[in-house]
Design a protein around this motif. Structure first.
Motif, short mmCIF file in Angstrom:
data_model
loop_
_atom_site.label_atom_id
_atom_site.label_comp_id
_atom_site.label_asym_id
_atom_site.label_seq_id
_atom_site.Cartn_x
_atom_site.Cartn_y
_atom_site.Cartn_z
N ASP A 116 0.81 -1.21 0.00
CA ASP A 116 0.00 0.00 0.00
C ASP A 116 0.84 1.26 0.00
OD1 ASP A 116 -2.68 -1.35 0.46
OD2 ASP A 116 -1.53 -2.09 2.17
N LEU A 117 2.06 1.16 0.54
CA LEU A 117 2.99 2.27 0.57
C LEU A 117 4.38 1.74 0.28
CD1 LEU A 117 1.28 2.33 3.61
CD2 LEU A 117 1.87 4.74 3.32
N VAL A 141 -0.06 3.30 -5.25
CA VAL A 141 0.73 3.07 -4.05
C VAL A 141 1.25 4.42 -3.54
CG1 VAL A 141 2.82 1.98 -3.13
CG2 VAL A 141 1.39 0.75 -4.78
N ALA A 142 1.07 4.69 -2.26
CA ALA A 142 1.55 5.95 -1.68
C ALA A 142 3.06 5.90 -1.48
CB ALA A 142 0.84 6.21 -0.35
N ASP A 172 3.99 11.46 -1.08
CA ASP A 172 2.73 11.60 -0.36
C ASP A 172 2.95 11.86 1.12
OD1 ASP A 172 0.79 10.79 -2.60
OD2 ASP A 172 2.25 9.15 -2.58
N ILE A 173 4.07 11.34 1.65
CA ILE A 173 4.45 11.50 3.05
C ILE A 173 5.95 11.77 3.07
CG2 ILE A 173 4.61 10.36 5.31
CD1 ILE A 173 2.23 8.57 4.36
N PRO A 204 1.38 14.91 4.96
CA PRO A 204 1.82 14.48 6.29
C PRO A 204 3.33 14.32 6.40
CG PRO A 204 -0.04 13.17 5.55
CD PRO A 204 0.43 13.95 4.36
N LEU A 205 3.82 14.53 7.61
CA LEU A 205 5.23 14.36 7.95
C LEU A 205 5.39 13.22 8.93
CD1 LEU A 205 6.00 18.09 8.82
CD2 LEU A 205 6.16 17.01 6.56
N ILE A 206 6.54 12.55 8.87
CA ILE A 206 6.96 11.61 9.91
C ILE A 206 8.38 12.01 10.28
CG2 ILE A 206 7.38 9.22 10.57
CD1 ILE A 206 5.48 8.34 8.35
N THR A 207 8.58 12.42 11.52
CA THR A 207 9.91 12.84 11.94
C THR A 207 10.25 12.19 13.27
OG1 THR A 207 9.26 14.79 13.23
CG2 THR A 207 9.52 15.08 10.84
#
Length: 258
Positions: A116-117, A141-142, A172-173, A204-207
């Protein structure tokens, strides 16, 4: 320049970028049996998304086997989104592969219909990065564009610059992980997250700040704008990851407090 609006990413029943931080749990098994056992341990647990660290897989060089294993994981996960990540040695992972092989592997994963990602190390060859992103988006797919700095923590503006570059590539992220040498480094990562989230982000962010010093960023990152965090059920895939069940309890406490 962002306008203050983050476009959330919808992956099956999970929405990244809205509500509480989502918990991503890595799988690091080297064989199909190892992976099957690891997924079994997740049943009924706190994982919102499962990350398959493909670089740990013994059959990494056989792309058909990788795709078949992705299908097996998707079936066993039964609706839980699957993120495929081949982390290279340059960014702290197990895989030592050239750009073309990296591209071929990730394109095979996106075309498998099972994931999916997909994670893309944005500092690899630009043509390789664009090829993977295009294939992913063609297949629905992201893309999680990523950067992992094990040497230290760049200054605030550099962290923001890297995240903006990922966004400009069409990810996307956008994800960055850095290694702190002091408590001040952790604050630098969190403030960079805040600035990116408030001023520039459209997605969106992931940090996270890695290691023992950075655990607070994994627990409270959502306060500053991080949309997901990594927790463990069994083996960790990066320094500083915490037990996913304990992580869920902290995130729920933060939600109630807010």
């Amino acid at each position: 320049m962002g306008d203050g609006t983050i476009a959330p990413v919808h992956i099956k029943d999970v929405v990244i970028g809205e509500g509480s931080s989502k918990i991503i749990v890595p799988l690091t098994g080297r064989t199909p049996d190892d992976l099957h056992t690891q997924v079994g341990a997740l049943t009924g647990g706190p994982a919102d998304i499962v990350e398959w660290r493909v670089d740990f897989f013994d059959e990494l060089d056989d792309h058909a086997s990788v795709a078949a294993q992705a299908h097996g994981l998707a079936r066993q996960l039964d609706g839980t989104p699957l993120l495929a990540t081949c982390r290279t040695a340059h960014e702290g992972g197990q895989a030592v592969i050239d750009d073309r092989t990296y591209a071929d592997l990730n394109v095979a994963l996106t075309e498998s219909g099972a994931v999916d990602l997909v994670d893309v190390e944005y500092r690899r060859d630009p043509e390789v990065v664009q090829r993977i992103i295009a294939a992913a988006h063609t297949g629905g797919v992201a893309v999680v564009a990523s950067n992992h700095d094990f040497d230290g923590t760049p200054d605030r503006d550099e962290i923001v610059s890297r995240l903006r570059a990922m966004q400009d590539l069409g990810a996307d992220i956008c994800k960055i992980a850095v290694m702190p040498r002091s408590a001040a480094d952790v604050l630098t990562l969190l403030d960079a997250t805040r600035i990116m989230h408030e001023q520039y982000a459209t997605r969106p962010l992931i940090t996270m700040s890695m290691g023992a010093l950075g655990v607070i960023s994994r627990l409270g990152g959502q306060v500053f704008g991080s949309a997901a965090t990594f927790g463990t059920v069994g083996a960790a895939s990066a320094p500083g990851q915490v037990d996913a069940a304990a992580l869920r309890a902290v995130l729920e406490l933060l939600d109630r407090s807010r």
